[in-house]
Design an enzyme around this catalytic site. Structure first.
Site, mmCIF file in Angstrom:
data_model
loop_
_atom_site.group_PDB
_atom_site.id
_atom_site.type_symbol
_atom_site.label_atom_id
_atom_site.label_comp_id
_atom_site.label_asym_id
_atom_site.label_seq_id
_atom_site.Cartn_x
_atom_site.Cartn_y
_atom_site.Cartn_z
ATOM 1 N N HIS A 78 42.310 36.850 -6.294
ATOM 2 C CA HIS A 78 41.868 38.230 -6.109
ATOM 3 C C HIS A 78 42.392 38.737 -4.771
ATOM 4 C CE1 HIS A 78 39.083 38.246 -9.486
ATOM 5 N NE2 HIS A 78 38.729 37.033 -9.122
ATOM 6 N N ALA A 129 42.642 12.137 -11.142
ATOM 7 C CA ALA A 129 41.481 12.885 -11.624
ATOM 8 C C ALA A 129 40.732 13.534 -10.467
ATOM 9 C CB ALA A 129 40.554 11.959 -12.395
ATOM 10 N N LYS A 152 50.967 7.514 -2.780
ATOM 11 C CA LYS A 152 52.116 6.610 -2.816
ATOM 12 C C LYS A 152 53.102 7.171 -3.838
ATOM 13 C CE LYS A 152 50.147 3.329 -6.145
ATOM 14 N NZ LYS A 152 49.890 1.913 -6.382
#
Length: 160
Positions: A78, A129, A152
């Site tokens: 926005h 994740a 890594k």
């Protein structure tokens, strides 16, 4: 609830809504939200359920890319620079508010990842994740965290 059969059938009909869509692309139109016409997808792509890919400009996804469930790509913001107006009421955008996102070939994006505007994820990269990707990811890097950082590389040495 995930509806495997219904999603497979609907994805056959919804795939033409994408800007472009390769072959063997699996996604969940029932429980996901896409800016279809702004998304270009290569071949052999899996997008897990509960995805949200939103763009004003463009999201480009290469070939052989895997997304876990609950992945969000937000290719815009926005306009928060107008003083004296509620953000909700500001309708005009600045050029830097919306930037494309590019995900190259052979990328694995884990579950609950958020990728923000202007990011390029290099070929062969892995995004762990629950990561928040705010900057470009080098090829073959494994990144994770909030914000995501290089942990890594998948291997050492030169690669094509």
């Amino acid at each position: 609830m995930y509806s495997g059969g219904g999603n497979r059938l609907l994805s056959f009909f919804y795939r033409h809504l994408f800007g472009s869509c390769g072959v063997n692309v699996h996604f969940s139109p029932i429980n996901s939200d896409f800016s279809y016409e702004k998304i270009n997808i290569g071949s052999d792509v899996y997008i897990g359920p509960y995805a949200m890919f939103s763009a004003i400009k463009n999201i480009s996804i290469g070939n052989k890319v895997i997304f876990g469930p609950h992945v969000t790509i937000m290719a815009g913001d926005h306009n928060i620079k107008e003083i004296g107006k509620f953000i909700y009421d500001v309708k005009n955008k600045n050029p830097e508010d919306d930037l494309p996102v590019k995900i190259n070939d052979d990328v694995w994006v884990g579950c609950n990842v958020t990728i923000l505007k202007g990011v390029m994820i290099g070929r062969g990269a892995v995004v762990a994740a629950c990561s928040l990707v705010t900057k470009d990811v080098p090829p073959y890097a494994i990144v994770g965290g909030v914000p995501a950082k290089v942990l890594k590389f998948r291997w050492n040495g030169d690669v094509d």
